[in-house]
Design an enzyme around this catalytic site. Structure first.
Site, mmCIF file in Angstrom:
data_model
loop_
_atom_site.group_PDB
_atom_site.id
_atom_site.type_symbol
_atom_site.label_atom_id
_atom_site.label_comp_id
_atom_site.label_asym_id
_atom_site.label_seq_id
_atom_site.Cartn_x
_atom_site.Cartn_y
_atom_site.Cartn_z
ATOM 1 N N ASP A 8 0.882 -1.162 0.000
ATOM 2 C CA ASP A 8 0.000 0.000 0.000
ATOM 3 C C ASP A 8 0.933 1.228 0.000
ATOM 4 O O ASP A 8 2.131 1.104 0.300
ATOM 5 C CB ASP A 8 -0.868 -0.036 1.263
ATOM 6 C CG ASP A 8 -1.704 1.209 1.412
ATOM 7 O OD1 ASP A 8 -2.417 1.561 0.457
ATOM 8 O OD2 ASP A 8 -1.634 1.845 2.486
ATOM 9 N N ASP A 10 -0.057 5.148 0.896
ATOM 10 C CA ASP A 10 -0.270 6.137 1.961
ATOM 11 C C ASP A 10 -0.216 5.477 3.334
ATOM 12 O O ASP A 10 -1.036 4.607 3.633
ATOM 13 C CB ASP A 10 -1.645 6.813 1.793
ATOM 14 C CG ASP A 10 -1.788 7.521 0.450
ATOM 15 O OD1 ASP A 10 -0.869 8.262 0.075
ATOM 16 O OD2 ASP A 10 -2.823 7.341 -0.216
ATOM 17 N N SER A 116 -5.069 5.128 -4.383
ATOM 18 C CA SER A 116 -4.888 6.532 -4.775
ATOM 19 C C SER A 116 -4.655 6.731 -6.268
ATOM 20 O O SER A 116 -3.844 6.047 -6.877
ATOM 21 C CB SER A 116 -3.710 7.133 -4.008
ATOM 22 O OG SER A 116 -3.494 8.463 -4.440
ATOM 23 N N LYS A 117 -5.371 7.719 -6.805
ATOM 24 C CA LYS A 117 -5.139 8.112 -8.201
ATOM 25 C C LYS A 117 -3.923 9.024 -8.297
ATOM 26 O O LYS A 117 -3.461 9.333 -9.386
ATOM 27 C CB LYS A 117 -6.379 8.828 -8.738
ATOM 28 C CG LYS A 117 -7.573 7.905 -8.848
ATOM 29 C CD LYS A 117 -8.772 8.580 -9.468
ATOM 30 C CE LYS A 117 -9.820 7.520 -9.778
ATOM 31 N NZ LYS A 117 -11.175 7.932 -9.544
HETATM 32 C C1 BG6 Z 1 -5.663 5.652 -0.141
HETATM 33 C C2 BG6 Z 1 -5.845 6.430 1.137
HETATM 34 O O1 BG6 Z 1 -4.338 5.250 -0.275
HETATM 35 O O2 BG6 Z 1 -6.035 6.449 -1.260
HETATM 36 C C3 BG6 Z 1 -7.280 6.915 1.241
HETATM 37 O O3 BG6 Z 1 -5.543 5.602 2.245
HETATM 38 C C4 BG6 Z 1 -7.629 7.753 0.010
HETATM 39 O O4 BG6 Z 1 -7.462 7.642 2.417
HETATM 40 C C5 BG6 Z 1 -7.388 6.907 -1.252
HETATM 41 O O5 BG6 Z 1 -8.988 8.152 0.057
HETATM 42 C C6 BG6 Z 1 -7.667 7.670 -2.553
HETATM 43 O O6 BG6 Z 1 -6.657 8.610 -2.763
HETATM 44 P P1 BG6 Z 1 -6.694 9.755 -3.860
HETATM 45 O O7 BG6 Z 1 -5.286 10.315 -3.821
HETATM 46 O O8 BG6 Z 1 -7.010 9.128 -5.188
HETATM 47 O O9 BG6 Z 1 -7.726 10.734 -3.442
HETATM 48 MG MG MG Z 2 -2.718 3.225 3.516
#
Ligand code: BG6
Ligand code: MG
Length: 215
Positions: A8, A10, A116-117
Site C-alpha cells: 500500500d 499512503d 490513490s489516483k
Molecule cells: C488511499 C488512502 O491510499 O487512497 C485513502 O488511504 C484515500 O485515504 C485513497 O482516500 C484515494 O486517494 P486519492 O489520492 O485518489 O484521493
Molecule cells: Mg494506507
C-alpha cells in the site's frame, strides 16, 4: 510461500496519510464540519476518494447531490495536491527504502497496490518510482478496498500467483482485501493489531524480515 510483496502507499511507504487528513479537515471546516477527527480519518484509510467523502459527510445533515459530491471530492483533491508539492524523499516512512533494497537484493518482485489516483505522482516525487517493479493504483481499478481488485491487478502485473503474494497495509479495509484475494497480509501502524493479518509490525523499520520464509 511468499514470492512477491505488494505495498500500500499512503501510511506504508509515504507519510501522505496525514496530508489526506488535513485536506479532508479543511474541506470539512468549509462546509460546517468542525468535529472531523483522526479516528474518522483512520476509517478513510485504504478506501477510494468518493467513499472517503461519505465518511466525512456522516458528520453533517446536509444532503448533497451526486454532482455536488463530485465537486467536493475534487476540491479536497486540489487541497491534497497542493500539499504534495513539497513532497520529497524525506517523506518516505522509516524502513521502507531498506526493505525495498532487501527485497531487490533477494530477488522478490515488488508492486504497489494503492487506492490513490495520485500514486504515480507521489512515487515520482519521493524517488520510489524506479524502486518498485509494477504499479496498480486507483487509476487501474473500479472497486475500492476491501475488494481485492487492486492487489489482484498488482499480482497479475508481476505474473505471481495470488497465494504467493504478501500485502503490506495500514488499513483494515486493505487487510480484508488482501485476505479476500488469498494473499498473506502484514499489518503496520494503526492497524497492527488487526486479528486477520498474518504478520504485524509497528513500521517497516522494526520488521523481522524472516516473515518472508513463512510457509
Ligand atoms: C488511499 C488512502 O491510499 O487512497 C485513502 O488511504 C484515500 O485515504 C485513497 O482516500 C484515494 O486517494 P486519492 O489520492 O485518489 O484521493
Ligand atoms: Mg494506507
Amino acid at each position: 510461500m511468499i514470492k512477491a510483496v505488494i505495498f500500500d502507499l499512503d501510511g506504508v511507504l509515504v507519510t501522505t496519510d496525514d496530508l489526506h487528513f488535513e485536506a479532508w479537515k479543511k474541506l470539512g471546516a468549509e462546509i460546517g464540519i468542525h468535529n472531523f477527527t483522526k479516528e474518522d480519518n483512520v476509517r478513510q484509510r485504504g478506501i477510494g476518494r468518493m467513499e472517503s467523502l461519505e465518511i466525512l459527510l456522516e458528520k453533517t445533515d446536509t444532503v448533497y447531490s451526486e454532482e455536488e459530491k463530485i465537486a467536493l471530492a475534487e476540491k479536497k483533491n486540489n487541497y491534497y495536491k497542493a500539499s504534495l508539492e513539497s513532497l520529497s524523499q524525506k517523506d518516505v516512512l522509516p524502513g521502507a527504502l531498506e526493505f525495498l533494497a532487501f527485497l531487490k537484493e533477494h530477488s522478490y518482485p515488488t508492486a504497489l497496490g494503492s487506492a490513490s489516483k495520485n500514486a504515480p505522482l507521489i512515487l515520482e516525487k519521493t524517488g520510489l518510482f524506479d524502486k518498485i517493479d509494477a504499479i496498480a493504483c486507483g487509476l487501474d481499478v473500479t472497486r475500492s478496498k476491501p475488494d481485492p481488485q487492486v492487489f489482484l491487478v498488482a499480482a497479475d502485473k508481476l505474473g505471481v500467483a495470488y497465494e504467493n503474494c504478501l500485502v503490506v497495509e495500514d488499513s483494515d479495509a486493505g487487510i480484508e482485501a488482501a485476505k479476500k484475494g488469498g494473499m498473506y497480509a502484514l499489518a503496520v501502524g494503526a492497524v497492527k493489531n488487526n486479528p486477520d493479518a498474518d504478520f504485524s509490525a509497528d513500521d517497516l523499520s522494526t520488521l523481522d524480515y524472516s516473515i518472508l520464509n513463512a510457509d
